[in-house]
Design a protein around this motif. Structure first.
Motif, PDB file in Angstrom:
ATOM      1  N   UNK A 158     -14.802  56.215 -39.637  1.00 24.15           N
ATOM      2  CA  UNK A 158     -14.503  56.727 -41.082  1.00 24.15           C
ATOM      3  C   UNK A 158     -13.686  55.578 -41.975  1.00 24.15           C
ATOM      4  N   UNK A 159     -13.379  55.561 -43.066  1.00 19.94           N
ATOM      5  CA  UNK A 159     -12.427  54.714 -43.847  1.00 19.94           C
ATOM      6  C   UNK A 159     -13.098  53.800 -44.594  1.00 19.94           C
ATOM      7  N   UNK A 160     -14.556  53.178 -44.201  1.00 19.52           N
ATOM      8  CA  UNK A 160     -14.841  52.017 -44.922  1.00 19.52           C
ATOM      9  C   UNK A 160     -14.775  52.338 -46.337  1.00 19.52           C
ATOM     10  N   UNK A 161     -13.839  51.408 -47.092  1.00 22.08           N
ATOM     11  CA  UNK A 161     -14.103  51.464 -48.789  1.00 22.08           C
ATOM     12  C   UNK A 161     -15.420  51.479 -49.281  1.00 22.08           C
ATOM     13  N   UNK A 162     -15.778  52.560 -50.387  1.00 20.71           N
ATOM     14  CA  UNK A 162     -17.133  52.604 -51.030  1.00 20.71           C
ATOM     15  C   UNK A 162     -17.319  51.297 -51.827  1.00 20.71           C
ATOM     16  N   UNK A 163     -18.477  50.949 -51.647  1.00 15.48           N
ATOM     17  CA  UNK A 163     -18.812  49.774 -52.473  1.00 15.48           C
ATOM     18  C   UNK A 163     -18.008  48.433 -51.996  1.00 15.48           C
ATOM     19  N   UNK A 164     -17.761  48.283 -50.806  1.00 11.62           N
ATOM     20  CA  UNK A 164     -16.551  47.225 -50.371  1.00 11.62           C
ATOM     21  C   UNK A 164     -17.223  45.931 -50.810  1.00 11.62           C
ATOM     22  N   UNK A 165     -18.487  45.581 -50.376  1.00 13.27           N
ATOM     23  CA  UNK A 165     -19.099  44.281 -50.661  1.00 13.27           C
ATOM     24  C   UNK A 165     -18.907  43.795 -52.141  1.00 13.27           C
ATOM     25  N   UNK A 166     -19.338  44.746 -53.061  1.00 15.60           N
ATOM     26  CA  UNK A 166     -19.139  44.548 -54.482  1.00 15.60           C
ATOM     27  C   UNK A 166     -17.645  44.360 -54.817  1.00 15.60           C
ATOM     28  N   UNK A 167     -17.098  45.202 -54.305  1.00 15.29           N
ATOM     29  CA  UNK A 167     -15.506  44.992 -54.482  1.00 15.29           C
ATOM     30  C   UNK A 167     -15.092  43.495 -54.317  1.00 15.29           C
ATOM     31  N   UNK A 168     -15.433  43.202 -53.092  1.00 15.89           N
ATOM     32  CA  UNK A 168     -15.009  41.902 -52.465  1.00 15.89           C
ATOM     33  C   UNK A 168     -15.457  40.692 -53.515  1.00 15.89           C
ATOM     34  N   UNK A 169     -16.805  40.842 -53.783  1.00 12.23           N
ATOM     35  CA  UNK A 169     -17.494  39.934 -54.563  1.00 12.23           C
ATOM     36  C   UNK A 169     -16.574  39.937 -56.020  1.00 12.23           C
ATOM     37  N   UNK A 170     -16.252  40.858 -56.488  1.00  8.96           N
ATOM     38  CA  UNK A 170     -15.338  40.912 -57.681  1.00  8.96           C
ATOM     39  C   UNK A 170     -14.296  40.077 -57.971  1.00  8.96           C
ATOM     40  N   UNK A 171     -13.702  40.011 -56.675  1.00  8.08           N
ATOM     41  CA  UNK A 171     -12.218  39.414 -56.508  1.00  8.08           C
ATOM     42  C   UNK A 171     -12.376  37.866 -56.032  1.00  8.08           C
ATOM     43  N   UNK A 172     -13.287  37.218 -57.173  1.00  5.89           N
ATOM     44  CA  UNK A 172     -13.680  35.782 -57.052  1.00  5.89           C
ATOM     45  C   UNK A 172     -14.223  35.296 -55.468  1.00  5.89           C
ATOM     46  N   UNK A 173     -15.052  36.291 -54.994  1.00  6.02           N
ATOM     47  CA  UNK A 173     -15.539  35.709 -53.834  1.00  6.02           C
ATOM     48  C   UNK A 173     -14.491  36.025 -52.760  1.00  6.02           C
ATOM     49  N   UNK A 174     -13.937  37.029 -52.525  1.00  4.22           N
ATOM     50  CA  UNK A 174     -13.034  37.445 -51.461  1.00  4.22           C
ATOM     51  C   UNK A 174     -13.932  37.355 -50.259  1.00  4.22           C
ATOM     52  N   UNK A 175     -13.656  36.567 -49.122  1.00  7.13           N
ATOM     53  CA  UNK A 175     -14.493  36.529 -47.859  1.00  7.13           C
ATOM     54  C   UNK A 175     -14.535  37.986 -47.177  1.00  7.13           C
ATOM     55  N   UNK A 176     -15.728  38.301 -46.550  1.00  6.33           N
ATOM     56  CA  UNK A 176     -15.813  39.574 -46.157  1.00  6.33           C
ATOM     57  C   UNK A 176     -17.158  39.329 -45.250  1.00  6.33           C
ATOM     58  N   UNK A 177     -16.723  40.003 -43.965  1.00  7.40           N
ATOM     59  CA  UNK A 177     -17.846  40.056 -43.070  1.00  7.40           C
ATOM     60  C   UNK A 177     -18.828  41.049 -43.261  1.00  7.40           C
ATOM     61  N   UNK A 178     -20.187  40.630 -43.522  1.00  7.73           N
ATOM     62  CA  UNK A 178     -21.055  41.737 -43.878  1.00  7.73           C
ATOM     63  C   UNK A 178     -21.456  42.164 -42.877  1.00  7.73           C
ATOM     64  N   UNK A 179     -21.735  41.676 -41.622  1.00  8.05           N
ATOM     65  CA  UNK A 179     -22.061  42.505 -40.290  1.00  8.05           C
ATOM     66  C   UNK A 179     -21.246  43.316 -39.726  1.00  8.05           C
ATOM     67  N   UNK A 180     -19.821  43.083 -40.207  1.00 10.44           N
ATOM     68  CA  UNK A 180     -19.015  44.130 -39.647  1.00 10.44           C
ATOM     69  C   UNK A 180     -18.837  45.262 -40.713  1.00 10.44           C
ATOM     70  N   UNK A 181     -19.073  45.046 -41.949  1.00  8.47           N
ATOM     71  CA  UNK A 181     -19.269  46.099 -42.893  1.00  8.47           C
ATOM     72  C   UNK A 181     -20.372  47.062 -42.700  1.00  8.47           C
ATOM     73  N   UNK A 182     -21.484  46.444 -42.195  1.00 13.62           N
ATOM     74  CA  UNK A 182     -22.863  47.501 -42.268  1.00 13.62           C
ATOM     75  C   UNK A 182     -23.370  47.602 -40.778  1.00 13.62           C
ATOM     76  N   UNK A 183     -22.661  46.868 -39.795  1.00 13.36           N
ATOM     77  CA  UNK A 183     -23.018  46.970 -38.635  1.00 13.36           C
ATOM     78  C   UNK A 183     -22.576  48.271 -37.640  1.00 13.36           C
ATOM     79  N   UNK A 184     -22.673  48.405 -36.479  1.00 20.90           N
ATOM     80  CA  UNK A 184     -22.376  49.362 -35.763  1.00 20.90           C
ATOM     81  C   UNK A 184     -20.793  49.199 -35.575  1.00 20.90           C
ATOM     82  N   UNK A 185     -19.935  50.268 -35.847  1.00 21.06           N
ATOM     83  CA  UNK A 185     -18.714  50.145 -35.566  1.00 21.06           C
ATOM     84  C   UNK A 185     -18.033  49.846 -34.245  1.00 21.06           C
TER      85      UNK A 185
END
Length: 361
Positions: free
Chosen positions: A51-78
């Motif tokens: 639990x606890x993954x922020x909603x729309x986390x990839x969109x929020x990171x992209x809005x922060x001038x390309x804040x690096x974020x791991x897509x596999x970590x955000x969408x894969x098996x915890x």
């Protein structure tokens, strides 16, 4: 906020307990990472790690001038190991600060971050300033870093340890064995997002430090470890005296080197130093210094003993969680020697009770 591969203790604390137990007029909240190592506990306020993954986390990171974020970590098996993406946790922290602020009747939050916890705080500050959500400058009372990873750790880049600059300082067996021992001890998951982001020069630190030129004017306090090897050199059998060679070469806290204290720097060797502008009444940095003497002519057994002593030092990165009271710093007001946890208690109590303990530059 705890380090990598560790677990939150929710509404209780075990790390730095001698310090937090003496801070009054406070509500302690342990920040629970996304994919935290801690088992779920409603009593301690720890949710399931999935639990606890922020909603729309990839969109929020992209809005922060390309804040690096791991897509596999955000969408894969915890993977509940306390080593999830730092960017995800920075956004999660930003949102939790908003909740704590409003739930407490608009009381600003005091942040304390150790190790990777410092990296998450730095990411949250950069994120908040970039998306202009006003969390950094209006909802945070102060920030204290304890051996925070500000610019990266050579240990995270374990595959390239042989290339680090200090390794050529002296052929000291304890250094290489210590590196392996530490990585084994903390079970560094090298293929996980946080381990990769904690590497010196990583895309994460390049983004964070390039977005830190206008940090909020809030109090910042930082402590860092500085383990040094002093090698006495005595020419002509000491007839012309001895001098110390190598005292200016620091091993940091044995996990993170010193680096620079400029927030916008991304040191090639990583670092734990941090100072938001010149020292001031509520802006200070403390060094926990420990010197060791090593003679290149010592037998190998002495070198091995030295390596063990450094690994056991209270200033060492892993030990400082429980041994802060055994480390010394100079008080920022009197310059007298004081234990590091006593100093932080003075500063934190000052912030929590509205009576700041002002440093004197």
């Amino acid at each position: 906020m705890h380090g990598i591969n560790e677990e939150s203790t929710g509404i209780t604390t075990t790390d730095f307990k001698s310090m937090f137990d003496r801070v009054t007029n406070k509500k302690y909240v342990g920040f629970v990472y996304y994919e935290d190592l801690a088992p779920a506990s409603p009593v301690l306020g720890i949710p399931d790690c999935r639990d606890g993954l922020p909603a729309d986390v990839l969109t929020k990171a992209a809005s922060a001038q390309g804040m690096p974020i791991s897509i596999s970590d955000a969408t894969g098996t915890p993977n509940c190991d306390g080593s999830s993406d730092i960017g995800i946790n920075a956004i999660k922290l930003d949102e939790q600060i908003q909740k704590e602020y409003h739930d407490s009747g608009n009381q600003p939050v005091i942040l304390v971050g150790y190790s990777m916890g410092g990296s998450i705080i730095r990411g949250m500050l950069a994120y908040s300033q970039t998306v202009n959500d006003h969390v950094a400058e209006t909802m945070i009372d102060s920030v204290s870093f304890i051996h925070g990873v500000q610019q990266g750790s050579y240990l995270a880049n374990i595959g390239q340890v042989a290339a680090c600059s200090f390794c050529g300082f002296f052929p000291v067996p304890p250094l290489s064995s210590g590196i392996v021992g530490i990585s084994d001890l903390i079970h560094l998951p090298l293929n996980r997002p946080a381990s990769q982001e904690l590497q010196e020069g990583s895309a994460w630190f390049r983004w964070v430090n390039s977005h830190s030129s206008h940090l909020p004017p809030i109090p910042f306090f930082n402590t860092y470890g500085d383990l040094r090897i002093v090698a006495p050199i005595c020419p002509v059998f000491g007839l012309y005296g001895c001098f110390n060679y190598g005292d200016n070469t620091s091993l940091g806290d044995d996990v993170v080197l010193r680096g620079t204290d400029e927030p916008t720097d991304t040191s090639a060797e990583g670092g734990q130093k941090f100072l938001n502008g010149p020292r001031g009444a509520q802006n200070w940095e403390f060094v926990q210094l420990h010197r060791y003497t090593w003679d290149p002519l010592y037998p190998p057994s002495e070198s091995i003993a030295l390596g063990q002593a450094m690994f056991d030092a209270p200033e060492q990165h892993l030990n400082v969680r429980f041994d802060m009271g055994q480390t010394l710093v100079n008080d920022c007001q009197t310059n007298a020697s004081i234990s590091a946890d006593d100093e932080l208690v003075l500063l934190l109590n000052g912030r929590a009770n509205g009576t700041p303990y002002n440093c004197k530059p």
